[in-house]
Design a protein around this motif. Structure first.
Motif, mmCIF file in Angstrom:
data_model
loop_
_atom_site.group_PDB
_atom_site.id
_atom_site.type_symbol
_atom_site.label_atom_id
_atom_site.label_comp_id
_atom_site.label_asym_id
_atom_site.label_seq_id
_atom_site.Cartn_x
_atom_site.Cartn_y
_atom_site.Cartn_z
ATOM 1 N N LYS A 1 0.830 -1.205 0.000
ATOM 2 C CA LYS A 1 0.000 0.000 0.000
ATOM 3 C C LYS A 1 0.864 1.255 0.000
ATOM 4 O O LYS A 1 0.552 2.237 -0.681
ATOM 5 C CB LYS A 1 -0.933 -0.002 1.208
ATOM 6 C CG LYS A 1 -2.030 -1.042 1.140
ATOM 7 C CD LYS A 1 -2.880 -1.026 2.392
ATOM 8 C CE LYS A 1 -4.011 -2.042 2.325
ATOM 9 N NZ LYS A 1 -4.841 -2.040 3.547
ATOM 10 N N THR B 1 -5.258 2.698 1.549
ATOM 11 C CA THR B 1 -4.221 3.065 0.584
ATOM 12 C C THR B 1 -4.343 4.533 0.201
ATOM 13 O O THR B 1 -3.335 5.233 0.062
ATOM 14 C CB THR B 1 -4.302 2.182 -0.676
ATOM 15 O OG1 THR B 1 -4.377 0.807 -0.291
ATOM 16 C CG2 THR B 1 -3.083 2.381 -1.557
ATOM 17 N N ASP C 1 -4.110 -2.914 -3.903
ATOM 18 C CA ASP C 1 -3.052 -3.912 -3.767
ATOM 19 C C ASP C 1 -3.530 -5.259 -4.306
ATOM 20 O O ASP C 1 -4.720 -5.478 -4.547
ATOM 21 C CB ASP C 1 -2.596 -4.027 -2.310
ATOM 22 C CG ASP C 1 -3.645 -4.640 -1.411
ATOM 23 O OD1 ASP C 1 -3.794 -5.880 -1.439
ATOM 24 O OD2 ASP C 1 -4.319 -3.890 -0.676
#
Length: 267
Positions: free
Chosen positions: A78, A102, A210
């Motif tokens: 992240k 994130t 991610d």
């Protein structure tokens, strides 16, 4: 302590959110290998989902982890995604930053941006981060208002009306899941609608996700994968997933969670 008792304690710890292997080894007084074996057993029964460095509760399409629990997961990936996203932010631009861990890391990276910026966000955690300060440029932060979800997103009619009157140069969008058939999804119906409005009012959409988000499907979708002009993810994404995303998004950028240069894959 028997294996059964140890696994019972792991499940009890999961009730508060994510667990880390390192914390469990210390708490239960056993080796890293033993904990990982316990997690494999529990995952095989559908009681949890293993992630890098630990585990999270088994997810259903309506399960919505809290911000604190999610912030513990996939931190290196992240951070790398957020740091690359920050390089796309231009001074004097109007950017949207959706809720998510994130995107929150992106906001933290923007503390070193020269500015000035206008930031529109529906995240109370993003709004609390001082941005565009290091270079002397000011950041104007517009918080949409709305009803707060467990993941610190502000959603609902108030948020939607606020966003609907604005126009964003670039939207940085966090997602709960991404899937070839389901598209981008979230477990929260109201958040799906608010994300949809954000997308409709942005000239460019940059998705920050991610690799663990791949093949995760929440209750409600807010757009096909093709809505992403740019998608930034990490190098743990499988080759098959990279092919799917490369075919459907405008530009796929893969960053190394260990640091280093990003790779751009044009579709």
């Amino acid at each position: 302590m028997t294996g059964h008792e140890r696994r019972r304690q792991i499940l009890a710890a999961l009730e508060s959110g994510a667990v880390r292997v390192s914390e469990l080894t210390e708490q239960l007084g056993v080796s890293d290998m033993t904990i990982r074996r316990d997690l494999e057993i529990l995952e095989s029964h559908g009681w949890l989902r293993k992630v890098h460095g630990g585990a999270v509760p088994a997810e259903s399409s309506t399960n919505e982890p809290g911000f604190e629990a999610k912030s513990l997961l996939e931190q290196p990936a992240k951070r790398a995604i957020a740091e690359h996203a920050a390089t796309l932010v231009e001074p004097h631009s109007v950017i949207g930053i959706s809720a998510g861990t994130t995107t929150w890391m992106l906001a933290r990276s923007l503390q070193f941006h020269p500015g000035p910026l206008t930031v529109v966000t529906n995240s109370s955690t993003v709004a609390n981060v001082p941005m565009a300060a290091a270079g002397g440029g000011a950041a104007t932060v517009i918080l949409t208002g709305g009803v707060r979800t467990p993941s610190a997103a502000l959603v609902g009619p108030i948020a939607d009306r606020s966003i609907g009157s604005l126009h964003l140069d670039r939207l940085f969008l966090g997602v709960h899941g991404m899937d070839a058939r389901a598209g981008f999804t979230t477990p929260n119906l109201a958040e799906a609608q608010t994300n949809y409005v954000l997308v409709q009012h942005a000239r460019q959409v940059v998705v920050l996700a991610d690799s663990t988000k791949w093949a995760t499907v929440g209750l409600s979708d807010f757009g096909a994968l093709s809505i992403a002009d740019v998608l930034i993810t990490d190098d743990q994404l499988t080759a098959e997933a990279q092919r799917h995303l490369g075919d459907l998004v405008g530009e796929l950028i893969i960053v190394s969670s260990a640091g280093g240069l990003a790779e751009s894959v044009l579709s």
